[in-house]
Design an enzyme around this catalytic site. Structure first.
Site, PDB file in Angstrom:
ATOM      1  N   HIS A 224      32.816  38.411  29.543  1.00 10.57           N
ATOM      2  CA  HIS A 224      32.542  37.931  30.911  1.00 10.57           C
ATOM      3  C   HIS A 224      32.335  36.414  30.815  1.00 10.57           C
ATOM      4  O   HIS A 224      33.215  35.691  30.363  1.00 10.57           O
ATOM      5  CB  HIS A 224      31.328  38.703  31.436  1.00 10.57           C
ATOM      6  CG  HIS A 224      31.023  38.539  32.893  1.00 10.57           C
ATOM      7  ND1 HIS A 224      31.868  37.929  33.786  1.00 10.57           N
ATOM      8  CD2 HIS A 224      29.931  38.920  33.635  1.00 10.57           C
ATOM      9  CE1 HIS A 224      31.321  37.943  34.996  1.00 10.57           C
ATOM     10  NE2 HIS A 224      30.140  38.540  34.935  1.00 10.57           N
ATOM     11  N   HIS A 263      42.518  39.671  32.703  1.00  8.53           N
ATOM     12  CA  HIS A 263      41.489  39.860  33.727  1.00  8.53           C
ATOM     13  C   HIS A 263      41.509  41.302  34.203  1.00  8.53           C
ATOM     14  O   HIS A 263      42.576  41.904  34.307  1.00  8.53           O
ATOM     15  CB  HIS A 263      41.721  38.912  34.913  1.00  8.53           C
ATOM     16  CG  HIS A 263      40.500  38.755  35.736  1.00  8.53           C
ATOM     17  ND1 HIS A 263      40.171  39.635  36.734  1.00  8.53           N
ATOM     18  CD2 HIS A 263      39.507  37.846  35.674  1.00  8.53           C
ATOM     19  CE1 HIS A 263      39.020  39.259  37.257  1.00  8.53           C
ATOM     20  NE2 HIS A 263      38.590  38.178  36.637  1.00  8.53           N
ATOM     21  N   ASP A 320      38.188  30.961  32.682  1.00  9.08           N
ATOM     22  CA  ASP A 320      37.552  30.339  31.518  1.00  9.08           C
ATOM     23  C   ASP A 320      38.510  29.529  30.662  1.00  9.08           C
ATOM     24  O   ASP A 320      38.074  28.737  29.827  1.00  9.08           O
ATOM     25  CB  ASP A 320      36.897  31.437  30.652  1.00  9.08           C
ATOM     26  CG  ASP A 320      35.843  32.179  31.441  1.00  9.08           C
ATOM     27  OD1 ASP A 320      34.953  31.506  31.984  1.00  9.08           O
ATOM     28  OD2 ASP A 320      35.915  33.414  31.532  1.00  9.08           O
TER      29      ASP A 320
END
Ligand SMILES: CC(C)(COP(=O)(O)OP(=O)(O)OC[C@H]1O[C@@H](n2cnc3c(N)ncnc32)[C@H](O)[C@@H]1OP(=O)(O)O)[C@@H](O)C(=O)NCCC(=O)NCCS
Length: 392
Positions: A224, A263, A320
């Protein structure tokens, strides 16, 4: 495992557990919406303060509302002296996300409204947490480096003030602007793991600080929020563009994941990655550090091709992937990337906690209580016979 049994763990993929008015993640269209607004229309155009107002109050503020709301947030930035004193007792090696999680609980000790169940008090607690989280993260950075924390400056925006408190210098407008846009992009993301954790805890009628502390724990994991730190570590490990291809192959050969790719919901490019990539490029050019962007772009290309070749399906970059190099070039320590994610996502968490507490998108508040499938033993067709300790 060869047991003849069917084991289940679907990670709740595709399961709709509740309705929400706050945000929408459309994985096939690559669309992220905060209360009806597309992320690409908010990021870089609306400030973090405006977006917090949107998330908590359901509307974008007028100029006057924004001024008042920003002042309200700025007035809540200071953290109790006892919390700073407690942080000074922590070992320098403490993980910043652990510090933040503990601080969420410690902030509860100082909030006289901690157990006030009213919606008005919840709204005030949300503002306090959003304001104070940034101060805690910046203060820990100073404390662990043997420096005194810097008091917040109420004349600076939330983004600029954070960078000022962390680094001791007021950032220039462009850098503060990029950082502000990054905060906006991380503020909300539907029922992601940490937001779901926060809502699940709130559903038990635990208070907001308890729900937020749980969410911080959830965000810390590398699948995460922790992925942004891992992305930068990976770029450093690779070291130079020539080594990208062999790195990708080695990772895939070893069955390892490439951080910042993939994802659970997006099946196309993450809309935030599409905004962050050019930001990382611009900041790289500005600081004469284009290497990080260039390596990231090459890694993205090679990893996508290699994934397709090996698994015959596509994989995409997530939020990210490019935020890592962006933060790094802004001089933020790598292990503070995830706390920075948290100082943005606290806006979404608190909005969701309030929605959960007051059943604002449901007929009534409901305790989350899913079921599991027991695949353990019964010692035969019936239950196990209990044998007292002395006879075992
Ligand atoms: C985020 C994540 C957990 C989502 O996973 P998911 O797609 O819903 O589901 P799974 O974890 O089951 O992965 C599906 C397949 O894609 C592969 N895969 C997913 N992400 C991968 C990655 N980053 N690198 C390599 N392979 C990956 C898995 O190995 C799996 O392959 P398999 O079907 O052959 O076993 C996953 O993409 C991941 O671990 N990414 C890296 C961590 C990261 O960047 N997290 C931040 C998310 S915002």
């Amino acid at each position: 495992m060869e047991t003849g049994m069917e084991f289940k763990n679907i990670g709740l993929r595709g399961v709709v557990v509740a309705s929400t008015n706050i945000g929408d993640v459309d994985g096939s269209a690559g669309r992220l919406v905060y209360r009806g607004y597309l992320i690409k229309d908010l990021s870089g155009k609306a400030s973090f303060e405006e977006v917090v107002h949107l998330l908590l109050n359901e509307i974008l503020p007028t100029r006057d509302q924004n001024k008042a709301f920003s002042a309200q947030l700025a007035a809540e930035r200071a953290v109790p002296a006892e919390l700073i004193a407690a942080l000074k007792t922590r070992p320098n090696s403490a993980l910043p996300m652990d510090i933040l999680q503990a601080s969420a609980s410690m902030l509860a000790h100082h909030d006289p409204e901690v157990e006030d169940p009213s919606r008005e008090a919840s709204h005030r607690k949300a503002i306090r947490l959003i304001a104070k989280f940034a101060t805690v993260v910046a203060a820990w950075e100073r404390i662990r480096n043997g420096q005194e924390p810097i008091d917040p400056d109420p004349n600076l925006s939330h983004a600029a003030n954070f960078l000022y408190m962390m680094k001791g210098e007021v950032p220039d407008e462009d850098i503060a602007g990029f950082f502000d846009a990054a905060l906006v992009m991380h503020a909300e993301h539907g029922f992601n793991a940490s937001t779901f954790a926060a809502r699940e805890i709130a559903s038990t009628r635990a208070h907001m600080y308890a729900a937020v502390a749980g969410a911080v724990g959830s965000l810390s994991g590398e699948l995460h929020g922790g992925a942004n730190t891992r992305v930068m570590e990976m770029l450093m490990d690779i070291g130079s563009p020539e080594k990208v291809e062999s790195y990708v192959k080695e990772q895939f050969d070893a069955g390892q994941r490439i951080m910042g790719l993939g994802h659970a919901v997006y099946k196309v490019d993450d809309p935030r990655a599409l905004i962050l990539a050019p930001m990382s490029k611009t900041v790289g050019e500005r600081f004469g550090e284009s290497k990080w962007y260039e390596m990231s772009a090459l890694l993205e290309k090679v990893a996508k091709e290699e994934f397709k070749k090996r698994k015959n399906r596509d994989i995409y970059t997530n939020v990210d992937f490019y935020s890592a190099s962006l933060y790094y070039m802004m001089g933020i320590p790598m292990d503070q990337f995830t706390p920075i994610f948290a100082i943005a996502r606290i806006a979404g968490w608190t909005a969701h906690i309030i929605e959960e507490q007051f059943a604002e998108a449901a007929p009534k508040p409901m305790l989350y209580r899913p079921e599991s499938d027991y695949v353990g033993d019964y010692c035969g067709p019936e239950v196990c016979e209990f044998v007292p300790m002395e006879d075992r």
